[in-house]
Write a protein that holds these residues in place. Sequence first.
Motif, PDB file in Angstrom:
ATOM      1  N   ARG A 138     -10.468  87.195  36.814  1.00 23.32           N
ATOM      2  CA  ARG A 138     -10.519  87.118  38.278  1.00 23.32           C
ATOM      3  C   ARG A 138     -11.542  86.095  38.740  1.00 23.32           C
ATOM      4  O   ARG A 138     -11.296  85.332  39.681  1.00 23.32           O
ATOM      5  CB  ARG A 138     -10.832  88.498  38.857  1.00 23.32           C
ATOM      6  N   SER A 139     -12.705  86.051  38.106  1.00 25.93           N
ATOM      7  CA  SER A 139     -13.746  85.105  38.530  1.00 25.93           C
ATOM      8  C   SER A 139     -13.270  83.668  38.400  1.00 25.93           C
ATOM      9  O   SER A 139     -13.638  82.811  39.214  1.00 25.93           O
ATOM     10  CB  SER A 139     -15.017  85.313  37.703  1.00 25.93           C
ATOM     11  N   ALA A 140     -12.464  83.368  37.377  1.00 26.13           N
ATOM     12  CA  ALA A 140     -11.976  82.009  37.179  1.00 26.13           C
ATOM     13  C   ALA A 140     -10.921  81.624  38.208  1.00 26.13           C
ATOM     14  O   ALA A 140     -10.751  80.441  38.528  1.00 26.13           O
ATOM     15  CB  ALA A 140     -11.395  81.866  35.771  1.00 26.13           C
TER      16      ALA A 140
ATOM     17  N   GLN B  32      -9.098  92.108  23.593  1.00 25.70           N
ATOM     18  CA  GLN B  32      -8.632  91.163  24.608  1.00 25.70           C
ATOM     19  C   GLN B  32      -8.563  89.764  24.005  1.00 25.70           C
ATOM     20  O   GLN B  32      -9.482  89.336  23.308  1.00 25.70           O
ATOM     21  CB  GLN B  32      -9.590  91.172  25.802  1.00 25.70           C
ATOM     22  N   PRO B  33      -7.509  89.018  24.268  1.00 28.04           N
ATOM     23  CA  PRO B  33      -7.390  87.686  23.660  1.00 28.04           C
ATOM     24  C   PRO B  33      -8.367  86.686  24.284  1.00 28.04           C
ATOM     25  O   PRO B  33      -8.698  86.771  25.469  1.00 28.04           O
ATOM     26  CB  PRO B  33      -5.940  87.294  23.957  1.00 28.04           C
ATOM     27  N   ALA B  34      -8.790  85.713  23.483  1.00 30.99           N
ATOM     28  CA  ALA B  34      -9.763  84.729  23.946  1.00 30.99           C
ATOM     29  C   ALA B  34      -9.242  83.926  25.132  1.00 30.99           C
ATOM     30  O   ALA B  34     -10.017  83.551  26.028  1.00 30.99           O
ATOM     31  CB  ALA B  34     -10.126  83.799  22.787  1.00 30.99           C
ATOM     32  N   GLU B  35      -7.930  83.673  25.171  1.00 32.15           N
ATOM     33  CA  GLU B  35      -7.388  82.847  26.253  1.00 32.15           C
ATOM     34  C   GLU B  35      -7.447  83.537  27.619  1.00 32.15           C
ATOM     35  O   GLU B  35      -7.200  82.909  28.650  1.00 32.15           O
ATOM     36  CB  GLU B  35      -5.949  82.421  25.948  1.00 32.15           C
ATOM     37  N   TRP B  36      -7.793  84.838  27.639  1.00 30.96           N
ATOM     38  CA  TRP B  36      -7.883  85.524  28.919  1.00 30.96           C
ATOM     39  C   TRP B  36      -9.107  85.113  29.731  1.00 30.96           C
ATOM     40  O   TRP B  36      -9.185  85.439  30.905  1.00 30.96           O
ATOM     41  CB  TRP B  36      -7.857  87.048  28.708  1.00 30.96           C
ATOM     42  N   ALA B  37     -10.062  84.409  29.136  1.00 31.22           N
ATOM     43  CA  ALA B  37     -11.204  83.920  29.921  1.00 31.22           C
ATOM     44  C   ALA B  37     -10.712  83.074  31.096  1.00 31.22           C
ATOM     45  O   ALA B  37     -11.232  83.160  32.215  1.00 31.22           O
ATOM     46  CB  ALA B  37     -12.157  83.119  29.038  1.00 31.22           C
TER      47      ALA B  37
ATOM     48  N   ASP C 248       1.531  98.788  23.633  1.00 30.66           N
ATOM     49  CA  ASP C 248       0.119  98.416  23.690  1.00 30.66           C
ATOM     50  C   ASP C 248      -0.085  97.025  24.289  1.00 30.66           C
ATOM     51  O   ASP C 248      -1.103  96.764  24.946  1.00 30.66           O
ATOM     52  CB  ASP C 248      -0.509  98.461  22.296  1.00 30.66           C
ATOM     53  N   GLY C 249       0.857  96.128  24.080  1.00 34.05           N
ATOM     54  CA  GLY C 249       0.687  94.750  24.527  1.00 34.05           C
ATOM     55  C   GLY C 249       0.581  94.569  26.021  1.00 34.05           C
ATOM     56  O   GLY C 249       0.042  93.559  26.497  1.00 34.05           O
ATOM     57  N   CYS C 250       1.088  95.540  26.797  1.00 34.66           N
ATOM     58  CA  CYS C 250       0.969  95.449  28.260  1.00 34.66           C
ATOM     59  C   CYS C 250      -0.178  96.308  28.787  1.00 34.66           C
ATOM     60  O   CYS C 250      -0.378  96.396  30.000  1.00 34.66           O
ATOM     61  CB  CYS C 250       2.279  95.838  28.941  1.00 34.66           C
ATOM     62  N   ARG C 251      -0.943  96.921  27.856  1.00 32.38           N
ATOM     63  CA  ARG C 251      -1.969  97.875  28.259  1.00 32.38           C
ATOM     64  C   ARG C 251      -3.389  97.393  27.928  1.00 32.38           C
ATOM     65  O   ARG C 251      -4.356  98.152  28.063  1.00 32.38           O
ATOM     66  CB  ARG C 251      -1.715  99.220  27.577  1.00 32.38           C
ATOM     67  N   VAL C 252      -3.529  96.164  27.502  1.00 39.89           N
ATOM     68  CA  VAL C 252      -4.837  95.620  27.132  1.00 39.89           C
ATOM     69  C   VAL C 252      -5.741  95.566  28.362  1.00 39.89           C
ATOM     70  O   VAL C 252      -5.292  95.185  29.452  1.00 39.89           O
ATOM     71  CB  VAL C 252      -4.664  94.220  26.511  1.00 39.89           C
ATOM     72  N   PRO C 253      -7.015  95.968  28.257  1.00 44.79           N
ATOM     73  CA  PRO C 253      -7.918  95.962  29.416  1.00 44.79           C
ATOM     74  C   PRO C 253      -7.971  94.599  30.111  1.00 44.79           C
ATOM     75  O   PRO C 253      -8.030  93.550  29.463  1.00 44.79           O
ATOM     76  CB  PRO C 253      -9.272  96.324  28.798  1.00 44.79           C
ATOM     77  N   ILE C 254      -7.941  94.626  31.420  1.00 43.18           N
ATOM     78  CA  ILE C 254      -7.805  93.394  32.197  1.00 43.18           C
ATOM     79  C   ILE C 254      -9.149  92.670  32.350  1.00 43.18           C
ATOM     80  O   ILE C 254     -10.209  93.284  32.308  1.00 43.18           O
ATOM     81  CB  ILE C 254      -7.145  93.658  33.570  1.00 43.18           C
ATOM     82  N   PRO C 255      -9.109  91.345  32.519  1.00 41.44           N
ATOM     83  CA  PRO C 255     -10.326  90.547  32.603  1.00 41.44           C
ATOM     84  C   PRO C 255     -10.808  90.346  34.046  1.00 41.44           C
ATOM     85  O   PRO C 255     -10.044  89.939  34.918  1.00 41.44           O
ATOM     86  CB  PRO C 255      -9.904  89.214  31.985  1.00 41.44           C
ATOM     87  N   TRP C 256     -12.092  90.587  34.260  1.00 42.60           N
ATOM     88  CA  TRP C 256     -12.685  90.415  35.584  1.00 42.60           C
ATOM     89  C   TRP C 256     -13.563  89.173  35.669  1.00 42.60           C
ATOM     90  O   TRP C 256     -13.489  88.418  36.631  1.00 42.60           O
ATOM     91  CB  TRP C 256     -13.500  91.656  35.953  1.00 42.60           C
TER      92      TRP C 256
ATOM     93  N   ALA D  80     -16.568  91.593  27.320  1.00 44.48           N
ATOM     94  CA  ALA D  80     -15.246  92.184  27.581  1.00 44.48           C
ATOM     95  C   ALA D  80     -14.657  91.660  28.887  1.00 44.48           C
ATOM     96  O   ALA D  80     -13.861  92.340  29.533  1.00 44.48           O
ATOM     97  CB  ALA D  80     -15.310  93.712  27.599  1.00 44.48           C
ATOM     98  N   TYR D  81     -15.050  90.435  29.253  1.00 42.49           N
ATOM     99  CA  TYR D  81     -14.589  89.816  30.504  1.00 42.49           C
ATOM    100  C   TYR D  81     -14.840  90.717  31.713  1.00 42.49           C
ATOM    101  O   TYR D  81     -14.053  90.755  32.654  1.00 42.49           O
ATOM    102  CB  TYR D  81     -13.106  89.443  30.428  1.00 42.49           C
ATOM    103  N   GLY D  82     -15.967  91.444  31.673  1.00 48.28           N
ATOM    104  CA  GLY D  82     -16.337  92.279  32.810  1.00 48.28           C
ATOM    105  C   GLY D  82     -15.652  93.622  32.865  1.00 48.28           C
ATOM    106  O   GLY D  82     -15.936  94.417  33.764  1.00 48.28           O
TER     107      GLY D  82
END
Length: 557
Positions: free
Chosen positions: A467-469, A458-463, A431-439, A445-447
């Motif tokens: 991709r936008s960042a 999704q972890p908070a640090e993914w902001a 599951d740890g490699c399957r978390v929805p990706i951030p846009w 949900a980071y888009g």
Amino acid sequence: MSETELLPAGTRAPIGESRPGAEWWRTAVIYQIYPRSFADASGDGIGDLPGITSRLDHLVSLGVDAIWLSPFYRSPQKDAGYDVADYCDVDPLFGTLDDFDALRSAAHERGIRVIVDLVPNHSSDQHTWFQAALAAAPGSAERARYMFRDGSGPNGDLPPNNWESVFGGPAWTRVPDGQWYLHLFDSTQPDFDWSNPEVQEEFRRILRFWLDRGVDGFRVDVAHGLVKTDGLPDHLPEIDADSMGGHDEAPYWGQDGVHEIYRDWNRVLAEYDGDRALCAEAWLPTVDRTAEWVRSDEMHQAFNFPYLMTGWDAAAIREVISESLRAFPAVGAPATWVLSNHDVVRHASRLALTAENPQGHGIGPSSPGKPIADVGLRRARAATTFMLALPGSAYLYQGEELGLPEVVDLPDDSREDPTWFRTDGERYGRDGCRVPIPWSADAPAYGFSPTGAAWLPQPAEWAALARSAQETDPESTLWVYRTLLAVRRAEGLGAGTLEWLDGYGDDVLAFRNGHVTVIANAGTTPVDLPAGTVLAASEPFTGAELPVDTAVWLVTA
């Protein structure tokens, strides 16, 4: 070559015919999409086919040549779609066949080919064939499609042998009339009996169904597992063995009989115009064994898992590359490089683990030897920079272009991998490699989903990794990948040759491909660089020394 001379990242050869020996799959960079975690258009928190279509321009700007879609077929989703109930329809979670056709058309319009996953080792227990087998008697034609056997022991109340499931626990389940059926994976995933001509014909039909819909190839799940040794002899792997084989000579992995199956499939693909490809997921003990899957009349690619499983060690990496570039060309095939996928710890974490972690076990809150985040990202960028300069084809896994790490701190009640349940939480699974990706850093949900829903948290640090960042940061991982893919295409590195360069020290990897020199520092001190023009680098640096855990492409003076 100056940056202004590079081909645009989206420039690709038109989809269609090619010369023998110059087929697209020999040099392609293929991007794996895990549909439930890529982009959610419906808002239910699970990614879908319309979501993928809406994000294709991201893949154009990234510069990939093809996409591989993990399963989107009708399924009870007991194993995230790898338990297929209907191979010729789309699960409503992901959309419809019309949505698939729209996705394929939109990808082809952009010059991106489409590979779909195929799962021939097993079906779902909800497949009409298996339901018919349960309703039929022992010895019936319906049961002959699967691996039903009588039990052992005085009353047949023991399994036919001692095999264990890849996901933990026994590989056999008993049905009410007393027989047992084999499932190398979850009990909801019964194994087909590939000695049965009816099974063979059914998969020819499935291949043609998707080829008729315009797919460019198939990634074949558990390609090394379809045939089992006659008599099904007892076998137990080592306690810390990788879950899918690799170094284990098991009677259910890598049997000779699989090769005739893929020769048959090769002939089916040859009925169609254009270059259609078969890629094997085959976990085998050596590069030479893996190369057997891609002989000229069998499959076209095989993931180089010995390469993936090699740590950040210069001597070991050089050895597996040298062996690969000996073994694969010897059978007329390209090497197919890969560092991450939906079944392994993401390489931004795996390359900085501080304890052994067998494939399939995953990492979680209680795992020993957790990764060192900054070291892992730096090594991952360097490893990818090095890999994308190698001759052959390469696969990327969604989110690695953002530098995503493995998500370690998933709550127990959010986990869905059957490995977690079948081992009573002893193994965390995938599951740890399957978390929805951030846009988008500032979107719900980071888009990923317009409603803010996500099937795994999704972890908070993914902001900061969205991709936008990264879009406006020329030193971001996203821009490293874009630059690498543009230079790779402009310089023709995928079709090139490798010449090792010595003299940089034992902890340094160096080679020349065409007129591009590639150097990676896997040691503990900076190394001197030759004079030249830098084309791409995994990290920004100044001066004439290559920092630790950094790789560079340059044209020497």
